[in-house]
Design an enzyme around this catalytic site. Structure first.
Site, PDB file in Angstrom:
ATOM      1  N   VAL A   6     -25.120  -0.765 -27.851  1.00 26.47           N
ATOM      2  CA  VAL A   6     -25.015   0.697 -27.883  1.00 26.47           C
ATOM      3  C   VAL A   6     -23.874   1.142 -28.770  1.00 26.47           C
ATOM      4  O   VAL A   6     -24.020   2.040 -29.614  1.00 26.47           O
ATOM      5  CB  VAL A   6     -24.847   1.252 -26.458  1.00 26.47           C
ATOM      6  CG1 VAL A   6     -24.545   2.744 -26.493  1.00 26.47           C
ATOM      7  CG2 VAL A   6     -26.089   0.983 -25.637  1.00 26.47           C
ATOM      8  N   GLU A  51     -34.362  -1.132 -28.192  1.00 23.89           N
ATOM      9  CA  GLU A  51     -34.079  -2.267 -29.048  1.00 23.89           C
ATOM     10  C   GLU A  51     -35.277  -2.544 -29.945  1.00 23.89           C
ATOM     11  O   GLU A  51     -36.424  -2.499 -29.517  1.00 23.89           O
ATOM     12  CB  GLU A  51     -33.733  -3.493 -28.200  1.00 23.89           C
ATOM     13  CG  GLU A  51     -32.445  -3.307 -27.422  1.00 23.89           C
ATOM     14  CD  GLU A  51     -32.011  -4.569 -26.698  1.00 23.89           C
ATOM     15  OE1 GLU A  51     -32.121  -5.655 -27.293  1.00 23.89           O
ATOM     16  OE2 GLU A  51     -31.572  -4.443 -25.545  1.00 23.89           O
ATOM     17  N   GLY A  94     -49.064  -5.987 -18.846  1.00 22.87           N
ATOM     18  CA  GLY A  94     -48.508  -7.265 -19.282  1.00 22.87           C
ATOM     19  C   GLY A  94     -47.799  -7.970 -18.148  1.00 22.87           C
ATOM     20  O   GLY A  94     -48.171  -7.836 -16.985  1.00 22.87           O
ATOM     21  N   GLY A  99     -38.395  -6.195 -19.133  1.00 27.44           N
ATOM     22  CA  GLY A  99     -37.161  -6.979 -19.144  1.00 27.44           C
ATOM     23  C   GLY A  99     -36.121  -6.224 -19.941  1.00 27.44           C
ATOM     24  O   GLY A  99     -36.186  -5.004 -20.067  1.00 27.44           O
ATOM     25  N   CYS A 121     -31.856  -2.728 -20.027  1.00 21.90           N
ATOM     26  CA  CYS A 121     -31.838  -1.419 -19.373  1.00 21.90           C
ATOM     27  C   CYS A 121     -32.663  -1.347 -18.095  1.00 21.90           C
ATOM     28  O   CYS A 121     -32.117  -1.100 -17.019  1.00 21.90           O
ATOM     29  CB  CYS A 121     -32.306  -0.346 -20.361  1.00 21.90           C
ATOM     30  SG  CYS A 121     -31.185  -0.083 -21.737  1.00 21.90           S
TER      31      CYS A 121
END
Length: 447
Positions: A12, A157, A255, A259, A262
């Site tokens: 971040v 990300e 899925g 993960g 966050c």
């Protein structure tokens, strides 16, 4: 132009600081990790994010972006100080606030004039007031004034630079209109809507947003599990749901669960906040349990296709928690690969970026390949855990020839069922009918 200090050069802090510099501000990114700062001063970015290294180098050369371990000097040189340190999950599930409090103490000790202190880290409700108390208690210059602002981040990300330069919204929480105005002006170049509120609401918005998205993921995964049992196709179900403007199609990809840095941390933290406030947040706890169980579907499907796993060779494609990052935090591979090893499986893994990060976290028994083809060659089955383009775009015909048995367990639904049937695979995905099963009890074909 503003003089900004960002405390913390993690994901971040580094992305935010680089983007602030990109739009013309003078930014000092500081950290107590000397190795990391030395890397950044040399133009080497310690994390993988598309475009970030180029942005860091460009703004460093332009004199807008600086790196230092002298946190005190960096604080003194700026009028806006961002706290962007980690708030990892503790054993109890709550956010570990030691780094935030340490930063607040340091700010107080080096407060040499009016400053706006901005919490960028994801923090529990009430942290803004706590930071104010810590800064006030540690002020070396009694006359120095300051304001505290909450400005939570919403970066994804793999697309963080785009997210920062074109924000959906900038949430600004403060009891000071003057400080809020300054931070709003700071975000003007980012093509964003500014939402102003109080400190506590801004802090809650971050947790509420992330846990809602996690809930959406767990919900569609639960629907996927039902789809398999009743013969429906979760891809069609999700598409039909997403056409409803009240629901939308984002975060409806079935899925093996979420993960990363966050969602796991923030769901646990909000559950802890709820417990502490006296509210039993059963819905959120169910979301967490659903996500934990979802990962193990890969093992169930692999046993369904192979029978006993002992002595089998399995290729694992994708180790990072999502594509376009080397982040291994709470990645499904960290659960599934150890389970494979415990079952007596020989594991050969491929990830285009995260191999180094993964190898420091996984057993030395894991072999690593430098391509999809090298990973699958001679294996009894292939398991897909991350939908990298190198994996979704792999030659199925080539993979079919290289595998000892044409079995793919796809935890990310990368391929169409008809395509896999044409290519001759035994193919198990999430929330869709299996391909290559020959009996009503769904036993896989014999080899």
């Amino acid at each position: 132009m503003r003089n900004i200090t960002v405390i913390g050069t993690g994901y971040v802090g580094l992305v935010s600081g680089s983007c602030f510099a990109e739009v013309g501000n003078r930014v000092i990114c500081c950290d107590v990790d000397e190795r990391k700062i030395n890397m950044l001063q040399s133009g080497v970015v310690p994390i993988y994010e598309p475009g970030l290294e180029e942005m860091v180098v460009r703004n460093k050369e332009l004199g807008r972006l600086h790196f230092t371990t002298d946190v005190g000097a960096a604080i003194e040189a700026s009028d806006i100080v961002y706290i962007a340190v980690g708030t990892p999950m503790s054993e109890t599930g709550e956010a570990d606030m030691r780094y935030v409090m340490s930063a607040a103490k340091k700010i107080g000790e080096h407060l040499n004039g009016y400053k706006i202190i901005v919490n960028k880290s994801t923090v529990p409700v009430g942290t803004g007031e706590l930071v104010r108390e810590v800064v006030q208690a540690n002020k070396m210059a009694p006359w120095a004034a300051f304001d505290v602002v909450s400005n939570p981040e919403f970066l994804r990300e793999g697309s963080a630079l785009s997210d920062c330069m074109n924000m959906d919204r900038a949430v600004i929480g403060s009891d000071s209109a003057e400080a809020a105005n300054v931070i709003a002006e700071l975000h003007a170049p980012f093509n964003t809507k500014v939402f102003r509120t109080d400190l506590e609401s801004a802090e809650m918005i971050k947790y509420a947003a992330n846990t809602f998205l996690a809930t959406k993921i767990s919900f569609i995964n639960a629907i996927a599990n039902i789809c398999e049992r009743v013969g429906a196709n979760v891809n069609d179900v999700a598409e039909g749901m997403g056409m409803d403007s009240r629901i939308g199609g984002k975060f409806l990809q079935a899925g093996i669960g979420y993960g990363g840095s966050c969602f796991p941390k923030d769901t646990y933290a909000l559950a802890h906040i709820a417990d502490k406030s006296g509210y039993e947040f059963e819905l959120l706890k169910s979301v967490i349990r659903t996500n934990q169980k979802q990962r193990m579907l890969v093992m169930d499907k692999l046993r369904e296709a192979l029978g006993s796993l002992s002595g089998k060779r399995v290729a694992v494609l994708g180790l990072a928690f999502k594509p376009n990052t080397d982040d291994m935090r709470e990645a499904p591979s960290l659960t599934i690969v150890p389970e494979l090893l415990r079952a007596g499986v020989s594991v050969k893994a491929f990830d285009p970026i995260a191999t180094e990060a993964a190898s420091s976290l996984l057993s030395g028994e894991v072999q690593y390949a430098d391509s999809v083809e090298a990973a699958v060659a001679g294996c009894d089955a292939c398991v897909i855990l991350t939908e990298w383009s190198e994996i979704t775009g792999m030659s199925l015909a080539k993979v079919r020839k290289l595998l000892a048995k044409p079995i793919i367990i796809d935890g990310r639904n990368c391929f169409g069922l008809d395509e896999m049937e044409r290519e001759g695979f035994v193919y198990h995905s999430i929330g869709r009918r299996p391909v290559g099963a020959v009996n009503a009890d769904r036993q896989s074909v014999n080899f």
